[in-house]
Design an enzyme around this catalytic site. Structure first.
Site, mmCIF file in Angstrom:
data_model
loop_
_atom_site.group_PDB
_atom_site.id
_atom_site.type_symbol
_atom_site.label_atom_id
_atom_site.label_comp_id
_atom_site.label_asym_id
_atom_site.label_seq_id
_atom_site.Cartn_x
_atom_site.Cartn_y
_atom_site.Cartn_z
ATOM 1 N N THR A 72 0.890 -5.029 4.039
ATOM 2 C CA THR A 72 0.628 -5.440 5.423
ATOM 3 C C THR A 72 -0.021 -6.816 5.544
ATOM 4 O O THR A 72 0.130 -7.479 6.570
ATOM 5 C CB THR A 72 -0.282 -4.418 6.132
ATOM 6 N N ASP A 73 -0.732 -7.272 4.520
ATOM 7 C CA ASP A 73 -1.528 -8.491 4.681
ATOM 8 C C ASP A 73 -0.699 -9.710 5.051
ATOM 9 O O ASP A 73 -1.117 -10.533 5.858
ATOM 10 C CB ASP A 73 -2.337 -8.778 3.410
ATOM 11 N N ASP A 117 1.345 -6.841 -4.542
ATOM 12 C CA ASP A 117 0.427 -6.778 -3.414
ATOM 13 C C ASP A 117 0.809 -7.962 -2.530
ATOM 14 O O ASP A 117 1.037 -9.068 -3.023
ATOM 15 C CB ASP A 117 -1.019 -6.909 -3.896
ATOM 16 N N SER A 118 0.886 -7.769 -1.230
ATOM 17 C CA SER A 118 1.424 -8.841 -0.389
ATOM 18 C C SER A 118 0.541 -10.085 -0.370
ATOM 19 O O SER A 118 1.004 -11.167 0.004
ATOM 20 C CB SER A 118 1.664 -8.345 1.040
ATOM 21 N N SER A 119 -0.708 -9.955 -0.786
ATOM 22 C CA SER A 119 -1.566 -11.139 -0.889
ATOM 23 C C SER A 119 -1.064 -12.103 -1.959
ATOM 24 O O SER A 119 -1.444 -13.281 -1.967
ATOM 25 C CB SER A 119 -3.011 -10.730 -1.200
ATOM 26 N N THR A 158 -1.456 -22.419 19.308
ATOM 27 C CA THR A 158 -2.764 -21.991 19.766
ATOM 28 C C THR A 158 -3.401 -20.973 18.829
ATOM 29 O O THR A 158 -2.711 -20.142 18.221
ATOM 30 C CB THR A 158 -2.708 -21.405 21.187
ATOM 31 N N GLN A 159 -4.730 -21.044 18.718
ATOM 32 C CA GLN A 159 -5.480 -20.044 17.960
ATOM 33 C C GLN A 159 -5.563 -18.721 18.715
ATOM 34 O O GLN A 159 -5.918 -17.701 18.130
ATOM 35 C CB GLN A 159 -6.898 -20.555 17.679
ATOM 36 N N CYS A 160 -5.274 -18.737 20.006
ATOM 37 C CA CYS A 160 -5.366 -17.525 20.819
ATOM 38 C C CYS A 160 -4.211 -16.580 20.508
ATOM 39 O O CYS A 160 -3.104 -17.013 20.209
ATOM 40 C CB CYS A 160 -5.343 -17.870 22.302
ATOM 41 N N THR A 167 0.809 -1.223 0.000
ATOM 42 C CA THR A 167 0.000 0.000 0.000
ATOM 43 C C THR A 167 0.838 1.266 0.000
ATOM 44 O O THR A 167 0.467 2.268 -0.614
ATOM 45 C CB THR A 167 -0.933 0.000 1.231
#
Length: 342
Positions: free
Chosen positions: A92-93, A60-62, A274-276, A15
């Protein structure tokens, strides 16, 4: 700091240098350089000298792939001796993935490498691109931080500890399980107690000998065993299993556990993360975690999923066999995890 210091800018895309088009913001060749030449701050004698290497095509970082991580690492390696510091301008992605990957690819790093970007491009009157760029250049030239860092919104993080936490705010990144290496306010403050020690060995680029097959599985209530089996099929070599809480999974689903165990027995390295956002995996804390441990799943502790995946990719790419990878995944190589207290 003196003007004799120099910084190499690897402009990958993102971006920060985009222009507005009818279909949304898009990268444009040469545009970032044009914008930076118009910034009087960058001409100040207190700023370091810098060179911009604009990648072709801008990404684009995607659209980033592991091959791009390797290309950036090779680029830094090729210019390592000529510059005092390095800034990677990136979208940033997937920035946390790239910052993590670079930390494993650039071994015995003795100079500051900062990955940064912005949520609003430099072309807009109101943006976060300007402070992120200026601060990153000053830090990269003023401090010998032997790490790959990520700088965003006044905070300097260890790159392999970061996650993107906000899609639209300036505070886009956080380091949930490790404090910032530094902050920028009226003064720039770097905390040396949080920074890795300078390496005793010379810098080297970890040249990968293969393109590993690794992946991620995020658990959810009722996940189909067929989905798990399909993702664990050959030629997969390693998988990050994003588990619940402290590393838990459905221990009443025997077919699920059998699928995990069968993959481990075939040599697949399965790592529990962990997903946390905060906290660590403890496979001994609950029966639902112990069931995974009994299947041969290893502990990712407090690694982010981004860091664990890029670490797994690098280790297999360097040619390590499964048992060695299993051992190294539970060790802190670049400060990416907090070892358990013995």
């Amino acid at each position: 700091m003196t003007s004799a210091k120099s910084v190499y800018i690897a402009y990958v895309g993102g971006t920060i240098g985009m222009v507005k088009t009818p279909s949304g913001y898009q990268p444009a060749a040469g545009y970032l350089r044009q914008q930076m030449e118009a910034m009087p701050e960058l001409q100040d004698e207190r700023m370091p000298r810098f060179v911009i290497h604009e990648y072709t095509p801008l990404l684009d970082s995607s659209n980033m792939t592991p091959a791009d991580w390797v290309e950036i690492a090779q680029d830094i390696t090729d210019h390592y001796d000529q510059y005092d510091g390095f800034v990677v301008l990136h979208g940033t992605d997937t920035m946390a993935y790239t910052a993590s990957a670079l930390s494993f690819l650039l071994q015995n790093l003795g100079k500051t490498v900062i990955v940064t970007g912005s949520q609003i491009p430099l072309v807009e009157m109101r943006n976060d691109a300007r402070p992120n760029l200026i601060d990153s250049l000053l830090i990269a030239s003023s401090y010998a931080i032997p790490e790959v860092c990520l700088y965003f919104n006044t905070k300097l993080f260890r790159g392999n500890r970061t996650v993107k936490v906000n899609a639209s705010g300036f505070n886009a990144f956080d380091s949930p399980n490790y404090p910032p290496l530094g902050t920028v306010g009226v003064d720039t403050s770097i905390d040396p107690t949080h920074v890795l020690p300078h390496p005793a060995e010379p810098f080297r680029f970890a040249r990968l000998t293969s393109q590993p097959q690794v992946g991620q599985i995020r658990l959810f209530p009722g996940i189909s065993v067929d989905v798990v089996k399909n993702l664990l099929q050959p030629p997969i070599q390693g998988v990050i299993l994003e588990t619940f809480g402290a590393g838990n999974a459905p221990d009443k689903d025997q077919a699920f556990l059998d699928a995990i165990k069968a993959a481990v027995n075939r040599g697949v390295v399965v790592v529990s993360c962990t997903q946390c956002l905060y906290g660590t995996v403890d496979l001994d804390a609950y029966a639902t975690g112990s069931a995974l441990k009994a299947c041969g799943v290893i502990n990712g502790y407090d690694m982010t999923a981004e860091s664990a995946l890029t670490k797994l990719y690098t280790l297999f790419g360097l040619g390590y066999e499964g048992n060695t990878v299993r051992t190294l995944m539970e060790m802190s190589l670049r400060g990416e995890l907090t070892p358990p207290k013995r």
